[in-house]
Design a protein around this motif. Structure first.
Motif, mmCIF file in Angstrom:
data_model
loop_
_atom_site.group_PDB
_atom_site.id
_atom_site.type_symbol
_atom_site.label_atom_id
_atom_site.label_comp_id
_atom_site.label_asym_id
_atom_site.label_seq_id
_atom_site.Cartn_x
_atom_site.Cartn_y
_atom_site.Cartn_z
ATOM 1 N N ARG A 288 -42.594 -11.014 5.826
ATOM 2 C CA ARG A 288 -42.963 -9.628 5.150
ATOM 3 C C ARG A 288 -44.439 -9.506 5.333
ATOM 4 N NH1 ARG A 288 -42.840 -8.067 -0.461
ATOM 5 N NH2 ARG A 288 -42.273 -10.144 -1.242
ATOM 6 N N HIS A 289 -45.275 -10.612 5.317
ATOM 7 C CA HIS A 289 -46.618 -10.232 5.074
ATOM 8 C C HIS A 289 -47.568 -10.914 6.147
ATOM 9 C CE1 HIS A 289 -45.888 -9.532 0.964
ATOM 10 N NE2 HIS A 289 -45.476 -10.811 0.736
ATOM 11 N N ARG A 290 -46.901 -11.444 7.301
ATOM 12 C CA ARG A 290 -47.940 -12.042 8.271
ATOM 13 C C ARG A 290 -47.912 -11.140 9.452
ATOM 14 N NH1 ARG A 290 -46.506 -15.964 11.468
ATOM 15 N NH2 ARG A 290 -48.719 -17.068 11.769
ATOM 16 N N ARG A 291 -48.868 -11.036 10.019
ATOM 17 C CA ARG A 291 -49.525 -9.877 11.091
ATOM 18 C C ARG A 291 -49.898 -10.656 12.463
ATOM 19 N NH1 ARG A 291 -47.108 -5.908 9.510
ATOM 20 N NH2 ARG A 291 -47.513 -5.159 11.471
ATOM 21 N N ILE A 292 -48.815 -10.978 13.076
ATOM 22 C CA ILE A 292 -49.038 -12.006 14.086
ATOM 23 C C ILE A 292 -49.602 -11.176 15.533
ATOM 24 C CG2 ILE A 292 -47.331 -13.665 13.729
ATOM 25 C CD1 ILE A 292 -45.599 -12.239 15.835
ATOM 26 N N GLU A 293 -49.615 -9.762 15.228
ATOM 27 C CA GLU A 293 -50.370 -9.117 16.328
ATOM 28 C C GLU A 293 -52.144 -9.379 16.385
ATOM 29 O OE1 GLU A 293 -48.796 -7.937 13.885
ATOM 30 O OE2 GLU A 293 -49.508 -5.958 13.094
ATOM 31 N N HIS A 294 -52.241 -9.825 15.171
ATOM 32 C CA HIS A 294 -53.676 -9.812 15.094
ATOM 33 C C HIS A 294 -54.201 -11.345 15.287
ATOM 34 C CE1 HIS A 294 -54.491 -5.795 14.130
ATOM 35 N NE2 HIS A 294 -53.619 -5.905 13.269
ATOM 36 N N THR A 299 -54.215 -19.175 19.290
ATOM 37 C CA THR A 299 -53.508 -20.116 20.174
ATOM 38 C C THR A 299 -54.070 -19.859 21.771
ATOM 39 O OG1 THR A 299 -51.995 -18.173 20.681
ATOM 40 C CG2 THR A 299 -51.246 -19.934 19.173
ATOM 41 N N GLU A 300 -54.956 -18.622 21.651
ATOM 42 C CA GLU A 300 -55.589 -18.144 22.964
ATOM 43 C C GLU A 300 -56.857 -19.075 23.032
ATOM 44 O OE1 GLU A 300 -54.046 -13.890 22.799
ATOM 45 O OE2 GLU A 300 -56.077 -14.244 22.758
ATOM 46 N N ARG A 301 -57.578 -19.479 21.958
ATOM 47 C CA ARG A 301 -58.929 -19.906 22.160
ATOM 48 C C ARG A 301 -59.143 -21.478 21.386
ATOM 49 N NH1 ARG A 301 -63.728 -15.775 20.223
ATOM 50 N NH2 ARG A 301 -63.069 -14.873 22.246
ATOM 51 N N THR A 302 -59.496 -22.257 22.252
ATOM 52 C CA THR A 302 -59.679 -23.595 21.739
ATOM 53 C C THR A 302 -60.907 -23.733 20.651
ATOM 54 O OG1 THR A 302 -58.457 -24.452 23.578
ATOM 55 C CG2 THR A 302 -59.797 -26.213 22.035
ATOM 56 N N GLY A 303 -62.245 -23.719 21.254
ATOM 57 C CA GLY A 303 -63.250 -23.639 20.651
ATOM 58 C C GLY A 303 -63.810 -22.266 20.263
ATOM 59 N N ALA A 304 -64.712 -22.428 18.937
ATOM 60 C CA ALA A 304 -65.320 -21.089 18.536
ATOM 61 C C ALA A 304 -66.087 -20.397 19.613
ATOM 62 C CB ALA A 304 -65.855 -21.394 17.179
ATOM 63 N N VAL A 305 -66.028 -19.181 19.769
ATOM 64 C CA VAL A 305 -66.901 -18.401 20.657
ATOM 65 C C VAL A 305 -67.621 -17.369 19.694
ATOM 66 C CG1 VAL A 305 -67.250 -16.954 22.518
ATOM 67 C CG2 VAL A 305 -65.381 -18.789 22.663
ATOM 68 N N PRO A 306 -68.949 -17.612 19.486
ATOM 69 C CA PRO A 306 -69.608 -16.599 18.545
ATOM 70 C C PRO A 306 -70.217 -15.351 19.419
ATOM 71 C CG PRO A 306 -71.116 -18.623 19.122
ATOM 72 C CD PRO A 306 -69.995 -18.813 19.528
ATOM 73 N N PRO A 307 -70.136 -14.320 18.788
ATOM 74 C CA PRO A 307 -70.695 -12.942 19.337
ATOM 75 C C PRO A 307 -72.075 -12.978 20.099
ATOM 76 C CG PRO A 307 -70.807 -12.748 16.929
ATOM 77 C CD PRO A 307 -70.325 -14.105 17.089
ATOM 78 N N GLU A 308 -72.300 -12.236 20.789
ATOM 79 C CA GLU A 308 -73.773 -12.254 21.607
ATOM 80 C C GLU A 308 -74.785 -12.271 20.784
ATOM 81 O OE1 GLU A 308 -71.789 -13.133 24.870
ATOM 82 O OE2 GLU A 308 -73.940 -12.634 24.821
#
Ligand code: ING
Length: 308
Positions: A288-294, A299-308
């Motif tokens: 009812r509550h999860r929004r997997i589209e967001h 699962t696509e990114r392993t390490g954190a990538v901070p903004p420019e």
């Protein structure tokens, strides 16, 4: 009400020189204590048959392999499985697994009350490092001695409920619990061996370690509306201290039992699996509550990538 009277069987220290037979005798004593107290399910720690050997740097594979089990149950553990069967108790236990084709895993198994293995999990999150690290006060060579688990995060119907397993460092990663939660898990068992201090000279002491340990397990239980049974191998092993803090946590994230020592110690609780239902049908009704589209980054990114 679907009650499982569950015992967390914490093991105190196992020295490098201790035999598996001596350890198994301690395990059977705890199992019998749990049976006396009315338990039908007993949970043992991670790598419960030997000392926490990843703290030692070894080069010869023959020296490494001495810490591994080639079969489960095997020569030293058959008596434990037989005792559990005699007592009509299911067990979960962690051990170092050497497969017939020569692969090394940090493994946990789950049995039914007839002593049959119904589930196996191989630890996926391996902490530490793979080469000797001169900067560390002691080594933590899980990445050297084990492969990452290759069985994924599984759940199994057992004892009238849905059970899953994690191992130690897995408990610090919310994705691990959520993978079980998305399969309806109602009880997660996890063994752990956690050094009392940080090997990288950090000022993190035992109280901080216990805080993060409780936080991780309570969060996993609450956010997936599941019981969590976390069981330590504790105490001082060849001068290396490890925390206790074995826990039984209810689906609201509340600790209902915690060990008080760093020795062999049993805690026990009648876990009603139906206590999971309210959370799973309200605040954590995933469908009812999860929004997997967001959630793609998870699962696509392993390490954190901070903004420019
Ligand atoms: N032990 C430790 C654990 O995750 C660790 C390693 C301790 C990592 C503290 C980070 C911080 O509890 C195992 N065996 O995973």
């Amino acid at each position: 009400m679907r009650e499982i009277v569950t015992a967390a069987l914490q093991m105190g220290s196992i020295q490098k020189a201790d035999s598996r037979a001596a350890v198994v005798a301690r395990m059977i004593a705890l199992l019998e204590q749990a049976h006396e107290a009315g338990a039908t399910f007993a949970v043992f720690p991670e790598l419960t048959l030997t000392t926490f050997f990843p703290r030692w740097y070894m080069e010869a594979q023959s020296e490494v392999d001495q810490w591994f089990e080639r079969e489960m149950p095997g020569r030293d553990t058959a008596v434990l499985f037989q005792r559990a069967r005699d007592l009509n108790m299911a067990i979960s236990l962690g051990y170092a697994e050497l497969t017939p084709d020569g692969q090394h895993f940090n493994t946990s198994i789950l049995t039914n009350r007839q002593g049959e293995i119904v589930g196996k999990y191989r630890k996926i999150h391996l902490p530490g490092h793979s080469e000797f690290d001169t900067e560390r006060a002691f080594q933590h060579l899980e990445k050297r001695y084990f492969l990452p688990g290759d069985l994924g995060f599984g759940v199994w119907r057992n004892l009238g409920g849905i059970m899953g397993m994690l191992i130690c460092n897995d408990r610090r990663w919310p994705e691990a619990y959520r993978m079980l939660g998305l399969q309806g898990v109602e009880m997660v068992t996890l063994g752990f061996n956690t050094p009392s201090v940080n090997s990288q000279q950090g000022d993190e002491g035992p109280q901080d370690r216990l805080f993060h340990h409780r936080l991780s397990c309570q969060s996993g239980a609450y956010q997936n509306s599941t019981w969590v049974v976390a069981v330590a191998k504790a105490g001082v092993e060849d001068d290396h201290p490890m925390i206790g803090g074995s826990l039984i946590i209810d689906p609201n994230g509340k600790i209902v039992a915690e060990t008080q020592t760093e020795a062999d110690e049993m805690i026990i609780h009648a876990c009603d699996l139906d206590a999971c239902n309210f959370g799973k049908s309200t605040i954590f009704d995933f469908k009812r509550h999860r929004r997997i589209e967001h959630y793609g980054l998870i699962t696509e990114r392993t390490g954190a990538v901070p903004p420019e």
